[in-house]
Design an enzyme around this catalytic site. Sequence first.
Site, PDB file in Angstrom:
ATOM      1  N   LYS A 140       0.842  -1.330  -0.037  1.00 15.78           N
ATOM      2  CA  LYS A 140       0.028  -0.061  -0.145  1.00 15.78           C
ATOM      3  C   LYS A 140       0.968   1.089   0.051  1.00 15.78           C
ATOM      4  CE  LYS A 140      -3.990  -1.659   2.704  1.00 15.78           C
ATOM      5  NZ  LYS A 140      -4.891  -1.627   1.756  1.00 15.78           N
TER       6      LYS A 140
ATOM      7  N   ARG B  76     -10.205 -11.514   1.950  1.00 15.07           N
ATOM      8  CA  ARG B  76     -11.073 -12.556   1.550  1.00 15.07           C
ATOM      9  C   ARG B  76     -10.602 -13.903   1.591  1.00 15.07           C
ATOM     10  NH1 ARG B  76     -11.292  -9.415  -4.055  1.00 15.07           N
ATOM     11  NH2 ARG B  76     -11.117  -7.596  -2.542  1.00 15.07           N
TER      12      ARG B  76
HETATM   13  N1  BES Z   1      -8.187  -3.775   4.359  1.00 18.41           N
HETATM   14  C1  BES Z   1      -8.314  -3.395   3.070  1.00 18.41           C
HETATM   15  C2  BES Z   1      -9.497  -2.817   2.847  1.00 18.41           C
HETATM   16  C3  BES Z   1      -9.508  -1.288   3.198  1.00 18.41           C
HETATM   17  C4  BES Z   1      -9.140  -0.245   2.306  1.00 18.41           C
HETATM   18  C5  BES Z   1     -10.173  -1.097   4.495  1.00 18.41           C
HETATM   19  C6  BES Z   1      -9.260   0.932   3.007  1.00 18.41           C
HETATM   20  C7  BES Z   1     -10.231   0.438   4.847  1.00 18.41           C
HETATM   21  C8  BES Z   1      -9.688   1.410   3.939  1.00 18.41           C
HETATM   22  C9  BES Z   1      -8.191  -4.724   2.264  1.00 18.41           C
HETATM   23  O1  BES Z   1      -7.403  -5.611   2.549  1.00 18.41           O
HETATM   24  C10 BES Z   1      -7.816  -4.220   0.806  1.00 18.41           C
HETATM   25  O2  BES Z   1      -6.725  -3.625   0.693  1.00 18.41           O
HETATM   26  N2  BES Z   1      -8.396  -4.328  -0.323  1.00 18.41           N
HETATM   27  C11 BES Z   1      -8.188  -3.733  -1.468  1.00 18.41           C
HETATM   28  C12 BES Z   1      -8.749  -4.727  -2.534  1.00 18.41           C
HETATM   29  C13 BES Z   1      -8.164  -4.535  -3.812  1.00 18.41           C
HETATM   30  C14 BES Z   1      -6.682  -5.112  -3.871  1.00 18.41           C
HETATM   31  C15 BES Z   1      -8.956  -5.419  -4.897  1.00 18.41           C
HETATM   32  C16 BES Z   1      -8.973  -2.519  -1.922  1.00 18.41           C
HETATM   33  O3  BES Z   1      -9.752  -2.159  -1.125  1.00 18.41           O
HETATM   34  O4  BES Z   1      -8.255  -1.676  -2.186  1.00 18.41           O
HETATM   35 ZN    ZN Z   2      -5.338  -5.252   2.015  1.00 18.14          ZN
END
Ligand code: BES
Ligand code: ZN
Length: 481
Positions: free
Chosen positions: A262, A336
Amino acid sequence: MTIATANSPLPQVEADALIVPVFEAAREERFGAADLIESGEITGKYLDLTLIHHPQGVAAKRLLLAGAGKPDKFDAPQLRRLTGAAVRFLKSKSVKKIALALERNQATPANVSAAVEGAVLGWFEPDRYKTGEEDKKSLESFTVAVENGSQLSAAAERGRILAEAQNFTRELVNEPANRLTPLVMAEAARKMAAEFHLQCEVLDREQMAQLGMGALLGVAQGSAEPPALIVVRYRPESAAGTAHLGLVGKGVTFDTGGISIKPADGMEKMKYDMAGGASMLGAMRAIAQLKPAIPVTAFVPCVENMPGSRAQRPGDIVTAMSGKTIEVINTDAEGRLILADALHYAKQQGCTHLVDAATLTGAIVVALGHLNVGLFANDDAMRDRVLAAAKAEGDRMWNMPLEDDYKDYLKSPFADIANVGGRWGGAVTAAMFLKEFAGDTPWVHLDIAGTAWIDDNKPYISKGPSGVPVRTLVRLATDWR
Ligand code: BES
Ligand code: ZN
Ligand code: ZN
């Protein structure tokens, strides 16, 4: 902290401050307030607060006239926020013995419970690592006073149990990832379970490997911190039917994204990526005390998503416990993956109905902002149960689509399914992925990425973890028929 109800007329209520709701256009003649209304100083506007010292003819040391808005709009959620705002205001003035005066017609069980919840939730501050102001920290007493009110102590007690469970969740969610690793989270679950007489079991890496949880372990392998699968069981003395509720919560103690790392900006917030799991533990804490007639088991897969040298790579193919193979296109779609195995395990353990909660996608925040939980269901009756529970508890949830056509988005050329579905409809494709593992079992998925954390202080609640959706989950269990 003492939570109590008192059967006393307003002038006799003893407290350092007595909160009195005042409606818009009220003709308040008591305590010399008429002048203040006349002058326009007290409007009754919702959450407008006026503190009066040494009020006339009243035992309480202070009166806090709290704007209650329009009488026809006044309900339990409004009262929850009103007491929250009043208590937070009084906390800032170091007032710790607080009472609330309710008219007899306002003192329904739902309102009394909500008033206590608002007070206990409002008092909470995510400040346990701030040193120096320890004496300010605890609410000494909160009393709901109703003249000729009777049988309200059970409602107040329910409110206390719910709000304390929610604050337990909020404490856990607020823990930074250096202090709350998967094993520490498992220890917290054990301690809570022992205190409230629940069974608790923690599966370690070897046990999970034996069960074939390749999706969960693939996420865990990038971190030096070992994973843990927490299982907490509540069993009623005599169950009313054959249903068995499974509560599955995402417990990523920190989400760096893994190799699909990230951006640095705001990454510190990813300590809250275990909020779904912490909500399930909080719900179990309340369920243990409220004793519904349905067996409930919580499953919380805990991992840290890190880009260590053993981390899984994009393109890796893992085999889930269900036997399905998954191509990991993006290691940041880790929630997931761990839920896939936890959902399958929950079914194997006999759960007939499932709810999961997860900070799963940024896309749900784009879709719904911070106001509604995204709700996805594979079964209309189960969806309606959860929506009814949410409504009763004042948690906002919005039903999202989960149609089979979306499954095409998750096609992989090399495995049974891919873990991401491209740019569009990200919250739906994430839910679609989970649906493959919930199978035919009635199931609801709650995406709480936008609602588990409050970005700014509000009059009635602090910024930080919200404790959503603990109350809804507890209500779902206690209202089960
Ligand atoms: N923990 C994150 C989701 C998240 C994002 C929670 C922002 C709170 C704020 C999750 O594990 C994630 O990173 N999801 C990705 C999925 C994507 C790679 C398809 C996302 O939402 O960007
Ligand atoms: Zn994630
Ligand atoms: Zn995550």
